[in-house]
Design a protein around this motif. Sequence first.
Motif, short mmCIF file in Angstrom:
data_model
loop_
_atom_site.label_atom_id
_atom_site.label_comp_id
_atom_site.label_asym_id
_atom_site.label_seq_id
_atom_site.Cartn_x
_atom_site.Cartn_y
_atom_site.Cartn_z
N ILE A 162 -14.90 -15.83 -49.77
CA ILE A 162 -14.22 -14.45 -50.43
C ILE A 162 -13.02 -15.04 -50.98
N HIS A 163 -12.76 -14.92 -52.27
CA HIS A 163 -11.79 -15.42 -53.05
C HIS A 163 -10.96 -14.32 -53.54
N ALA A 164 -9.80 -14.20 -53.35
CA ALA A 164 -9.01 -13.00 -53.88
C ALA A 164 -7.94 -13.36 -54.91
N LEU A 165 -7.90 -12.47 -55.81
CA LEU A 165 -7.13 -12.40 -57.20
C LEU A 165 -5.97 -11.67 -56.99
N SER A 219 -9.83 -13.04 -46.88
CA SER A 219 -9.90 -13.97 -47.89
C SER A 219 -9.92 -15.51 -47.40
N ASP A 220 -10.64 -16.14 -47.74
CA ASP A 220 -10.75 -17.84 -47.45
C ASP A 220 -9.77 -18.36 -48.48
N ARG A 221 -9.62 -17.87 -49.74
CA ARG A 221 -8.88 -18.58 -50.71
C ARG A 221 -8.07 -17.50 -51.49
N ILE A 222 -6.91 -17.60 -51.99
CA ILE A 222 -6.13 -16.74 -52.87
C ILE A 222 -5.77 -17.36 -54.04
N THR A 223 -5.74 -16.76 -55.29
CA THR A 223 -5.13 -17.23 -56.40
C THR A 223 -4.16 -16.07 -56.81
N VAL A 224 -2.79 -16.32 -57.01
CA VAL A 224 -1.74 -15.58 -57.38
C VAL A 224 -1.63 -15.71 -58.67
N LEU A 225 -1.57 -14.68 -59.53
CA LEU A 225 -1.07 -14.60 -60.86
C LEU A 225 0.31 -14.11 -61.08
N SER A 226 0.98 -14.42 -62.11
CA SER A 226 2.44 -13.85 -62.50
C SER A 226 2.44 -14.32 -64.11
N ARG A 227 2.68 -12.98 -64.80
CA ARG A 227 2.83 -13.34 -66.07
C ARG A 227 1.74 -14.04 -66.80
N GLY A 228 0.52 -13.68 -66.31
CA GLY A 228 -0.83 -14.33 -67.01
C GLY A 228 -0.97 -15.79 -66.69
N ALA A 286 0.47 -19.57 -57.89
CA ALA A 286 0.07 -20.36 -56.43
C ALA A 286 -1.20 -20.36 -56.13
N GLU A 287 -1.82 -21.03 -55.26
CA GLU A 287 -3.19 -20.90 -54.84
C GLU A 287 -3.28 -21.68 -53.46
N GLY A 288 -4.07 -21.01 -52.34
CA GLY A 288 -4.32 -21.49 -51.24
C GLY A 288 -4.68 -20.39 -50.26
N ASP A 289 -4.78 -20.85 -48.84
CA ASP A 289 -4.93 -19.94 -47.99
C ASP A 289 -3.86 -18.84 -47.96
N TYR A 290 -4.01 -17.85 -46.98
CA TYR A 290 -3.12 -16.74 -46.92
C TYR A 290 -1.74 -17.46 -46.35
N ASP A 291 -1.87 -18.15 -45.33
CA ASP A 291 -0.64 -18.79 -44.90
C ASP A 291 0.18 -19.55 -45.62
N THR A 292 -0.33 -20.24 -46.59
CA THR A 292 0.13 -21.00 -47.72
C THR A 292 1.10 -20.06 -48.64
N ILE A 293 0.07 -19.02 -49.18
CA ILE A 293 0.52 -18.08 -50.20
C ILE A 293 1.84 -17.38 -49.59
N ALA A 294 1.71 -16.95 -48.36
CA ALA A 294 2.63 -15.87 -47.85
C ALA A 294 4.15 -16.71 -47.66
#
Length: 249
Positions: free
Chosen positions: A32-35, A213-222, A226-234
């Motif tokens: 499960i990959h979240a954008l 989510s197993d993995r998350i991709t964070v977008l900003s201004r297109g 950042a990308e990684g698991d939730y702990d990394t992103i948070a």
Amino acid sequence: MSIALEARGLTKEFKGFVAVKDVDLTVEKGTIHALIGPNGAGKTTCFNLLTKFLHPTRGTIHYEGRDITHLSPAEIAGLGMVRSFQISAVFPDLTVLQNVRVALQRKRGESFDFWRSEKTLMRYDDAARQYIDEVGLTDFIHHRAAELPYGRKRALEIAATLAVEPDMLLLDEPMAGMAREDIDRISDLIKRVAKDRTILMVEHNLSVVADLSDRITVLSRGEILAEGDYDTIAQSPEVIEAYIGADYD
């Protein structure tokens, strides 16, 4: 690593405005990959590019190793990659059972059978009931879709999507507008249907993202921030700043 969906250099420009810029995205099979991203981050545009509702200005998209950059939404659905929408897309005047039967007919790639007798259409009932039970709507099977609470409508949409037997399911803000009870129900549903499928979802609710989510991709201004698991992103200062602001301490 086995890859389900991969984008390289994905870019979309609208009359000089760059909504998505050079996005490289890899979604592994069975995850499960979240954008995610703040408002205006470009995640909806990116999602529409991946699902072929928009054509990229440049870049490539591969699904199961096949170049789908120039295919249509219908063509990629035929390959097993199917999306749902932020606004529930069901037939309001049909019952739960009838909605899922329509999806089962669509899977055949033939014309729909609205004109056929109810007796003829009953051949789809057993398969439809299985999907309806899977999403917890058995008690609502003969209710018109318009009569369902919002969260149940989303469950019905997922049931209809599952009836097409996708290998990959793309969910556009599945929790949008839901009460806490509905969020918990749909979260549990997504976990169940993800056991033998790949899921990519756009979602605003960070607690849902953390739980699913197993993995998350964070977008900003297109662009990918950042990308990684939730702990990394948070724990990413860049992500915190994008969501909360530069004055966050």
